[in-house]
Design an enzyme around this catalytic site. Sequence first.
Site, PDB file in Angstrom:
ATOM      1  CG  ASP A  14      -2.056   0.948   1.126  1.00  4.81           C
ATOM      2  OD1 ASP A  14      -2.291   1.482   0.025  1.00  4.81           O
ATOM      3  OD2 ASP A  14      -2.728   1.192   2.150  1.00  4.81           O
ATOM      4  CG  HIS A  31       0.418   2.075  -9.285  1.00  8.13           C
ATOM      5  ND1 HIS A  31       0.140   1.722  -7.982  1.00  8.13           N
ATOM      6  CD2 HIS A  31      -0.655   2.790  -9.712  1.00  8.13           C
ATOM      7  CE1 HIS A  31      -1.057   2.206  -7.648  1.00  8.13           C
ATOM      8  NE2 HIS A  31      -1.545   2.865  -8.676  1.00  8.13           N
ATOM      9  CG  LEU A 125      10.302 -16.280  -2.972  1.00  2.36           C
ATOM     10  CD1 LEU A 125       9.987 -16.365  -1.480  1.00  2.36           C
ATOM     11  CD2 LEU A 125      10.516 -14.829  -3.386  1.00  2.36           C
TER      12      LEU A 125
HETATM   13  C1  FPP Z   1      -1.789   0.275  -3.350  1.00  2.00           C
HETATM   14  O1  FPP Z   1      -1.349   1.580  -3.356  1.00  2.00           O
HETATM   15  C2  FPP Z   1      -1.214  -0.434  -4.485  1.00  2.00           C
HETATM   16  C3  FPP Z   1      -1.925  -0.996  -5.489  1.00  2.00           C
HETATM   17  C4  FPP Z   1      -3.381  -0.985  -5.564  1.00  2.00           C
HETATM   18  C5  FPP Z   1      -1.237  -1.640  -6.623  1.00  2.00           C
HETATM   19  C6  FPP Z   1      -0.048  -2.449  -6.254  1.00  2.00           C
HETATM   20  C7  FPP Z   1       0.665  -2.844  -7.470  1.00  2.00           C
HETATM   21  C8  FPP Z   1       1.991  -2.883  -7.603  1.00  2.00           C
HETATM   22  C9  FPP Z   1       2.924  -2.549  -6.516  1.00  2.00           C
HETATM   23  C10 FPP Z   1       2.646  -3.291  -8.878  1.00  2.00           C
HETATM   24  C11 FPP Z   1       2.092  -4.550  -9.471  1.00  2.00           C
HETATM   25  C12 FPP Z   1       3.059  -5.129 -10.354  1.00  2.00           C
HETATM   26  C13 FPP Z   1       3.087  -6.407 -10.802  1.00  2.00           C
HETATM   27  C14 FPP Z   1       4.276  -6.879 -11.492  1.00  2.00           C
HETATM   28  C15 FPP Z   1       1.993  -7.347 -10.612  1.00  2.00           C
HETATM   29  P1  FPP Z   1      -2.405   2.761  -3.543  1.00  2.00           P
HETATM   30  O2  FPP Z   1      -2.422   3.115  -4.984  1.00  2.00           O
HETATM   31  O3  FPP Z   1      -3.712   2.347  -2.965  1.00  2.00           O
HETATM   32  O4  FPP Z   1      -1.712   3.859  -2.704  1.00  2.00           O
HETATM   33  P2  FPP Z   1      -2.445   5.032  -1.892  1.00  2.00           P
HETATM   34  O5  FPP Z   1      -3.229   4.378  -0.792  1.00  2.00           O
HETATM   35  O6  FPP Z   1      -1.288   5.824  -1.403  1.00  2.00           O
HETATM   36  O7  FPP Z   1      -3.299   5.747  -2.887  1.00  2.00           O
END
Ligand code: FPP
Length: 235
Positions: A14, A31, A125
């Site tokens: 997050d 992201h 892993l």
């Molecule tokens: C939450 O942060 C994150 C997500 C919803 C997306 C997570 C995805 C990735 C880290 C990359 C995925 C990559 C692959 C290779 C599968 P948020 O956007 O909710 O953050 P915020 O709460 O600060 O808005």
Amino acid sequence: MERKIPKHIAIIMDGNGRWAKAQGLPRTAGHKRGADTIRTIAIECNRIGVEVLTLYAFSTENWKRPQDEVDYLCKLPKLFFQRYIRELNEKNIRVCFIGELQRFPLETQKVIEDAVAITSKNTGLILNIAINYGSQREIILAAQAYAADVLKEGALLPLNEEIFASYLMTSAYPPVDLMIRTSGELRISNFLLWQIAYAELIFTPVAWPAFDEKALQECIDEYNHRDRRFGGLSK
Ligand code: FPP
């Protein structure tokens, strides 16, 4: 005392959006950086002997985000694997997925299938990425699969925790020992509800794009200070 390494770590990644905003960047940049963190943390988990790392990359609720962000998140696995699959494979990391992948663009599904196939023989892993995953949905699908087996059999089949777990998407993996959520929110957000029954929970203020080897080691240190009793008494 010997330092215990959790067999199965699950992470709610997050804070990508907040991290990006704090840097004056668009959310998608968060992201993108978050995907780089996946590489760093997978390699570190592999190095220290974690068996399974399950990461929450896209929840069944994430479709509600603005379309351009959803489009970017759908594209990200392709960018990620184009860049890192060779390195992950060389390090003996095996890529797996849970979730209902059919809703993703065919191109994304193909990249995912390729990453799984390329690394399928690896013994290090298991990097298990949850996309279009929701735990309540997973439990419903498991109940439906059990019911289908009962209908096929024409009689009730035995059912206990172990048997029910065998119907879940995580049936091949041990239960979660340590669940980490980054970026300060104190919620589980429909992630691995069954599997975390006895997990230790750690909520760190560090945003996912800034989470690094040191932050992971700190979580494992904290895990080592917890007294895991599984409902029993301290030794
Ligand atoms: C939450 O942060 C994150 C997500 C919803 C997306 C997570 C995805 C990735 C880290 C990359 C995925 C990559 C692959 C290779 C599968 P948020 O956007 O909710 O953050 P915020 O709460 O600060 O808005």
